[in-house]
Each structure stands twice: as structure tokens, then as C-alpha cells.
Design a protein around this motif. Structure first.
Motif, PDB file in Angstrom:
ATOM      1  N   VAL A  42       3.454  -0.849   0.647  1.00 12.54           N
ATOM      2  CA  VAL A  42       4.325  -0.931  -0.537  1.00 12.54           C
ATOM      3  C   VAL A  42       3.600  -0.250  -1.690  1.00 12.54           C
ATOM      4  O   VAL A  42       2.421  -0.512  -1.924  1.00 12.54           O
ATOM      5  CB  VAL A  42       4.640  -2.396  -0.897  1.00 12.54           C
ATOM      6  CG1 VAL A  42       5.436  -2.481  -2.196  1.00 12.54           C
ATOM      7  CG2 VAL A  42       5.406  -3.059   0.241  1.00 12.54           C
ATOM      8  N   TYR A  44       3.895  -0.576  -4.824  1.00 12.55           N
ATOM      9  CA  TYR A  44       3.857  -1.350  -6.070  1.00 12.55           C
ATOM     10  C   TYR A  44       3.092  -2.644  -5.852  1.00 12.55           C
ATOM     11  O   TYR A  44       2.794  -3.036  -4.719  1.00 12.55           O
ATOM     12  CB  TYR A  44       5.281  -1.622  -6.558  1.00 12.55           C
ATOM     13  CG  TYR A  44       6.066  -0.354  -6.778  1.00 12.55           C
ATOM     14  CD1 TYR A  44       5.808   0.467  -7.878  1.00 12.55           C
ATOM     15  CD2 TYR A  44       7.022   0.057  -5.858  1.00 12.55           C
ATOM     16  CE1 TYR A  44       6.502   1.647  -8.064  1.00 12.55           C
ATOM     17  CE2 TYR A  44       7.726   1.235  -6.039  1.00 12.55           C
ATOM     18  CZ  TYR A  44       7.463   2.025  -7.147  1.00 12.55           C
ATOM     19  OH  TYR A  44       8.146   3.201  -7.313  1.00 12.55           O
ATOM     20  N   GLN A  45       2.800  -3.322  -6.943  1.00 11.52           N
ATOM     21  CA  GLN A  45       2.014  -4.552  -6.883  1.00 11.52           C
ATOM     22  C   GLN A  45       2.783  -5.669  -6.189  1.00 11.52           C
ATOM     23  O   GLN A  45       4.022  -5.644  -6.115  1.00 11.52           O
ATOM     24  CB  GLN A  45       1.618  -4.988  -8.294  1.00 11.52           C
ATOM     25  CG  GLN A  45       0.672  -4.025  -9.007  1.00 11.52           C
ATOM     26  CD  GLN A  45       0.335  -4.465 -10.414  1.00 11.52           C
ATOM     27  OE1 GLN A  45       0.877  -5.439 -10.915  1.00 11.52           O
ATOM     28  NE2 GLN A  45      -0.568  -3.750 -11.055  1.00 11.52           N
ATOM     29  N   ALA A  46       2.051  -6.637  -5.686  1.00  8.56           N
ATOM     30  CA  ALA A  46       2.669  -7.788  -5.029  1.00  8.56           C
ATOM     31  C   ALA A  46       3.536  -8.560  -6.016  1.00  8.56           C
ATOM     32  O   ALA A  46       3.235  -8.629  -7.205  1.00  8.56           O
ATOM     33  CB  ALA A  46       1.591  -8.696  -4.455  1.00  8.56           C
ATOM     34  N   THR A  50      10.417  -4.821  -4.286  1.00  5.60           N
ATOM     35  CA  THR A  50      10.117  -4.041  -3.079  1.00  5.60           C
ATOM     36  C   THR A  50       9.129  -4.786  -2.196  1.00  5.60           C
ATOM     37  O   THR A  50       9.284  -4.845  -0.968  1.00  5.60           O
ATOM     38  CB  THR A  50       9.532  -2.668  -3.458  1.00  5.60           C
ATOM     39  OG1 THR A  50      10.387  -2.031  -4.401  1.00  5.60           O
ATOM     40  CG2 THR A  50       9.406  -1.779  -2.236  1.00  5.60           C
ATOM     41  N   ASP A  51       8.118  -5.389  -2.807  1.00  8.00           N
ATOM     42  CA  ASP A  51       7.133  -6.165  -2.066  1.00  8.00           C
ATOM     43  C   ASP A  51       7.786  -7.364  -1.387  1.00  8.00           C
ATOM     44  O   ASP A  51       7.523  -7.646  -0.204  1.00  8.00           O
ATOM     45  CB  ASP A  51       6.037  -6.630  -3.020  1.00  8.00           C
ATOM     46  CG  ASP A  51       5.017  -7.530  -2.345  1.00  8.00           C
ATOM     47  OD1 ASP A  51       4.190  -7.012  -1.585  1.00  8.00           O
ATOM     48  OD2 ASP A  51       5.076  -8.751  -2.586  1.00  8.00           O
ATOM     49  N   THR A  52       8.647  -8.052  -2.098  1.00  8.01           N
ATOM     50  CA  THR A  52       9.336  -9.212  -1.528  1.00  8.01           C
ATOM     51  C   THR A  52      10.194  -8.803  -0.341  1.00  8.01           C
ATOM     52  O   THR A  52      10.198  -9.470   0.700  1.00  8.01           O
ATOM     53  CB  THR A  52      10.209  -9.891  -2.600  1.00  8.01           C
ATOM     54  OG1 THR A  52       9.389 -10.295  -3.694  1.00  8.01           O
ATOM     55  CG2 THR A  52      10.928 -11.108  -2.027  1.00  8.01           C
ATOM     56  N   ARG A  55       8.047  -8.111   2.724  1.00 10.20           N
ATOM     57  CA  ARG A  55       7.512  -9.318   3.360  1.00 10.20           C
ATOM     58  C   ARG A  55       8.593 -10.073   4.133  1.00 10.20           C
ATOM     59  O   ARG A  55       8.333 -10.639   5.208  1.00 10.20           O
ATOM     60  CB  ARG A  55       6.836 -10.210   2.316  1.00 10.20           C
ATOM     61  CG  ARG A  55       5.589  -9.554   1.743  1.00 10.20           C
ATOM     62  CD  ARG A  55       4.889 -10.347   0.664  1.00 10.20           C
ATOM     63  NE  ARG A  55       3.880  -9.512   0.027  1.00 10.20           N
ATOM     64  CZ  ARG A  55       2.662  -9.279   0.537  1.00 10.20           C
ATOM     65  NH1 ARG A  55       2.307  -9.857   1.678  1.00 10.20           N
ATOM     66  NH2 ARG A  55       1.816  -8.499  -0.099  1.00 10.20           N
ATOM     67  N   VAL A  71       1.933  -6.571   5.426  1.00  8.32           N
ATOM     68  CA  VAL A  71       2.301  -5.826   4.212  1.00  8.32           C
ATOM     69  C   VAL A  71       1.049  -5.565   3.401  1.00  8.32           C
ATOM     70  O   VAL A  71       0.249  -6.475   3.143  1.00  8.32           O
ATOM     71  CB  VAL A  71       3.333  -6.599   3.377  1.00  8.32           C
ATOM     72  CG1 VAL A  71       3.617  -5.869   2.057  1.00  8.32           C
ATOM     73  CG2 VAL A  71       4.626  -6.780   4.166  1.00  8.32           C
ATOM     74  N   GLU A  72       0.875  -4.313   2.987  1.00  3.70           N
ATOM     75  CA  GLU A  72      -0.306  -3.913   2.218  1.00  3.70           C
ATOM     76  C   GLU A  72       0.155  -3.179   0.960  1.00  3.70           C
ATOM     77  O   GLU A  72       0.962  -2.252   1.037  1.00  3.70           O
ATOM     78  CB  GLU A  72      -1.176  -2.989   3.069  1.00  3.70           C
ATOM     79  CG  GLU A  72      -2.476  -2.562   2.410  1.00  3.70           C
ATOM     80  CD  GLU A  72      -3.327  -1.711   3.345  1.00  3.70           C
ATOM     81  OE1 GLU A  72      -3.843  -0.680   2.877  1.00  3.70           O
ATOM     82  OE2 GLU A  72      -3.451  -2.065   4.526  1.00  3.70           O
ATOM     83  N   ASN A  73      -0.347  -3.604  -0.190  1.00  5.74           N
ATOM     84  CA  ASN A  73       0.036  -3.000  -1.465  1.00  5.74           C
ATOM     85  C   ASN A  73      -0.952  -1.913  -1.867  1.00  5.74           C
ATOM     86  O   ASN A  73      -2.153  -2.164  -1.950  1.00  5.74           O
ATOM     87  CB  ASN A  73       0.116  -4.056  -2.565  1.00  5.74           C
ATOM     88  CG  ASN A  73       1.119  -5.145  -2.239  1.00  5.74           C
ATOM     89  OD1 ASN A  73       0.782  -6.126  -1.589  1.00  5.74           O
ATOM     90  ND2 ASN A  73       2.339  -4.961  -2.670  1.00  5.74           N
ATOM     91  N   SER A  75      -0.684   0.392  -4.932  1.00  3.96           N
ATOM     92  CA  SER A  75       0.119   0.733  -6.101  1.00  3.96           C
ATOM     93  C   SER A  75      -0.562   1.783  -6.968  1.00  3.96           C
ATOM     94  O   SER A  75      -1.755   2.056  -6.829  1.00  3.96           O
ATOM     95  CB  SER A  75       0.388  -0.525  -6.935  1.00  3.96           C
ATOM     96  OG  SER A  75      -0.833  -1.084  -7.399  1.00  3.96           O
TER      97      SER A  75
END
Length: 332
Positions: A42, A44-46, A50-52, A55, A71-73, A75
Motif C-alpha cells: 500500500v 500510503y500510511q496505515a 486504501t490500507d483498510t 487488509r 499488507v506492507e505500507n 508510503s
């Protein structure tokens, strides 16, 4: 003569076996895929939408693939860092990208030296969901629909500011289009993310934005923001009482364009792996509990197959590039 032919044939077979085995290895790898954990990157930050989404999808894909999906951020730089990382990763199906449109559309125009080309370095797996957006204003703005907003800002040049989550993003495109089309004079205030922008909008530091329904709907429900119009051809399920721009008589492309949150892979990822992933994503998105969770985020489930996602991207791309060029913004 016969002995000579037999010897030649034996030598050919001995030479051919290693080559045939080498050719069979990729096919075998594709048939057994996956044999180790799969990563979804992803950009962007957790904690963001988009992160949600990534996951939620990862939790459903893991049992379907028989391997952990992590899932790996990564950003930064308007989504460039994470996107470039996936574009340059091995094309083996173990490193995937969850992306919103900007990094794979608008960035082509925005950045003079983009280190990847999404058109040739990445390929579509599936559009997971459509993230709906809404034009919202601070309650201090005396407008109840888009027409009255235009009249309000026209009467006070340079007073009203439109926040965005970066140059060239959808709210910036709308702001520039409004000024060019209706002769208004608004200010553009870019942020490093939608979260900080929403905080300032609620505080009245900026007066309006086009933001995701996911982020803004709770504040709209609480009366801290006022929704004037949703972007897209239909009303958003999460905001059924808010009319579209088109319903209010504004049918320009900039007010009708909705973009998906998509799963992508490096361009040379084998078709068999991409098709497998596409089928699993489609099946996961069609599970009732995941559809419900996506809708609770203010998004609308899609879950299409790779060919459909590719066609949608190719149709969306020229519209997005034109709107981005119209902002006149370029970045190094």
C-alpha cells in the motif's frame, strides 16, 4: 548408418532434456502458486481507506490461496515509492500493489521524471471497489447545493479554499475546473493526506473539499460538515440523501468520474497467476460479509476479472490525464 543415427538421436535427447526441464519449471511454479506468503503493498500510511481495504481483502485471500497474505505500507512521494517498488519487483505473483487511481494515472502527467510507467510496468488484477467521493463544505459556508456554492464563492473572490490530498488529485482538478469554467477565484490548499485535510476542514481552516465518503461521511452525519453533491453517475449508497452533480444539472466529466481501488501486479507476471488472483479476488469480494464491510467504508464492491479491470483502466486513463493536464501542475 543406423548406428550413427541412433548416436545422434541419443546425443540430441541428452542435450534436450535439461532444456525441456528448464521450460517446465516456470509452468510447474505457476501451477503450484503460491508456495510462500504473498505481500500487498500500500503506497500510503496505515489506517487510511486504501490500507483498510487492503487488509480486509488480505484476510479473505489468505485462506483461498493457502498462504498468508501480508499488507506492507511503503508510503511517500504521492504514492510513487510504493508503486515503483512493486513495478520493479519480481514478476512472480508474490508482490502486489493496492492502489487508488492517482499513482497509476495522474502521476504520469504530474511528475516529469516518474521512475515507472504504469502502462507498461504494471498490469491489472482486479478492481476491488469504487471509492466514492463527495463535495463537502464547512457549516459556515452559506450554501446548500452546488449552484449556491458557486454563487457564494463568486461573490467573495479568494476567500474560499479547497483542500486536497495533493496537487493534481481529484479535489484539485475540481477546484481548477470550477475557476476556469465559472470564473470563480478559489484557493488550493494541498495536504499530505486526506486525514490532515479533513481535520482542517472540520476546524474551518479550509472551507470545502471533494473527499472520500469513507472519511467524510461520519462528520457529515454528525453535522460537522455539509454534503452538497456526490461525484459519479449514481448516488452513493452511504449518502443516499445527497444528490449527484448530474442531478443538479452539472454533467461535465470532472463531476462524473469515479475511480477504483485496484489490485495490480508487475507487468510480466504470468497470465496463469494473474488469472488465479483475479478469480480469487472476485470470489472474495462477492462474499456477503466482505461486501458489507466495503459498503460500511462508504465504497461500492466491484471484484471484476483481469480483462475487465484492464478495459476499465484503459477507458479511465485518458479522462484522468486530461483533467490533470488542465490543472497546469507539474512536479519534479
Amino acid at each position: 548408418m543406423k548406428a550413427t543415427v541412433r548416436n545422434a538421436l541419443r546425443h540430441w535427447l541428452l542435450a534436450a532434456v535439461p532444456a525441456l526441464a528448464a521450460c517446465a519449471l516456470p509452468v510447474a511454479a505457476q501451477e503450484s502458486y503460491p508456495t510462500r506468503p504473498v505481500r500487498i503493498i500500500v503506497q500510503y500510511q496505515a489506517g487510511g481507506s486504501t490500507d483498510t481495504m487492503a487488509r480486509l481483502l488480505a484476510d479473505k485471500l489468505a485462506p483461498r490461496l493457502g498462504q498468508p497474505v501480508v499488507v506492507e505500507n511503503r508510503s511517500g512521494a504521492g504514492g510513487i515509492i510504493g508503486t515503483d517498488y512493486v513495478a520493479k519487483s519480481p514478476a512472480d505473483g508474490y508482490t502486489l500493489l493496492m492502489t487508488v487511481p492517482g499513482p497509476v494515472t495522474a502521476n504520469i502527467v504530474l511528475y516529469r521524471k516518474l521512475p515507472y510507467d504504469p502502462r507498461t510496468d504494471l498490469r491489472m488484477v482486479s478492481d476491488v471497489a469504487t471509492m466514492r467521493t463527495v463535495l463537502a463544505v464547512h457549516p459556515s459556508v452559506p450554501a446548500t447545493d452546488f449552484k449556491s456554492l458557486l454563487a457564494t464563492i463568486a461573490a467573495a473572490p479568494d476567500k474560499y479554499a479547497m483542500g486536497s490530498w495533493g496537487a493534481g488529485t481529484q479535489p484539485h482538478q475540481v477546484q481548477v475546473y470550477m475557476d476556469k469554467t465559472y470564473g470563480t477565484r478559489t484557493l488550493h490548499v494541498p495536504y499530505k493526506g486526506e486525514g490532515p485535510m479533513a481535520v482542517d476542514l472540520i476546524a474551518g481552516q479550509i472551507q470545502m473539499t471533494v473527499g472520500s465518503v469513507t472519511t467524510l461521511a461520519p462528520y457529515i452525519a454528525a453535522g460537522k460538515l455539509r454534503a452538497l453533491a456526490v461525484v459519479g453517475p449514481t448516488r452513493a449508497k452511504a449518502l443516499p440523501d445527497v444528490p449527484t452533480f448530474a442531478e443538479q444539472g452539472y454533467k461535465d466529466a470532472v463531476y462524473g468520474m469515479t475511480g477504483p481501488t485496484s489490485l495490480m501486479a508487475p507487468a510480466r507476471t504470468p497470465d496463469a497467476i494473474v488469472e488465479r488472483l483475479g478469480r480469487e479476488v472476485a470470489a472474495a469480494v462477492n462474499e456477503p460479509d466482505l461486501r458489507r464491510r466495503i459498503e460500511e467504508l462508504g465504497a461500492e464492491p466491484v471484484g471484476n476479472l483481469p480483462a475487465q479491470a484492464t478495459a476499465a483502466y484503459q477507458a479511465f486513463l485518458p479522462i484522468s490525464l486530461k483533467l490533470t493536464r488542465d490543472t497546469g501542475v507539474t512536479l519534479d
